[in-house]
Enzyme design. Sequence first.
Site, PDB file in Angstrom:
ATOM      1  NE  ARG A  14      -2.702  -8.437  -4.074  1.00 22.61           N
ATOM      2  CZ  ARG A  14      -3.159  -8.019  -3.299  1.00 22.61           C
ATOM      3  NH1 ARG A  14      -2.759  -8.064  -1.614  1.00 22.61           N
ATOM      4  NH2 ARG A  14      -4.807  -8.745  -3.178  1.00 22.61           N
ATOM      5  CG  HIS A  40      -2.006  -1.014   1.691  1.00 24.89           C
ATOM      6  ND1 HIS A  40      -1.965  -1.697   2.391  1.00 24.89           N
ATOM      7  CD2 HIS A  40      -3.107  -1.538   0.467  1.00 24.89           C
ATOM      8  CE1 HIS A  40      -3.073  -2.970   2.289  1.00 24.89           C
ATOM      9  NE2 HIS A  40      -3.779  -2.127   0.824  1.00 24.89           N
ATOM     10  CE  LYS A  83     -13.523  -6.312   2.581  1.00 25.62           C
ATOM     11  NZ  LYS A  83     -11.603  -5.809   2.282  1.00 25.62           N
ATOM     12  CB  SER A 104      -4.057  -6.528   4.735  1.00 25.62           C
ATOM     13  OG  SER A 104      -3.768  -4.949   4.046  1.00 25.62           O
TER      14      SER A 104
END
Length: 162
Positions: free
Chosen positions: A91, A18, A42, A129
Amino acid sequence: MTTKAIYPGTFDPITNGHLDLIQRASKLVDQLIVAVAFNPSKQPMFSLEERVAMIEQACTQVQNVLVVGFTGLLVDLAKKHQAQVLIRGVRTNMDFEYELQLANMNRALSPELETIFLTPSENNSFISSSIIKDVARHHGSISNFVPPVVAAAVTAKLSTDQ
């Protein structure tokens, strides 16, 4: 005209991947707003306030960054801050497909808002993460993948949860 961009995410926790994108994106715009999302679907390890504080500490060397927490639609936050650009990190192909859907929805909701995709540097391309939290939960070292303030916070959080 001042160019403002928003780099949104949950950042639970912020990683070196990040930070790489924040540093690179900050060179492309006059102001970069790191928008930390509160997502009720979440269950984050850190509160919104904790995530904002960690990012502020990790970004002290980047002069044109503002860190804000937010709820609601990203396009509404962009309007509030008069941002013209969204920065999204990708990614993998799976990331791209999901981010493309989001970009198209954001464009439908706010046609003047552009999305720019950035890829991480090679040494950060595998970091997420979720992986960071899994490694830490299994007592692995995360110090090479997150800022020191984050490594300390994750360790402290896990020690109080046990």
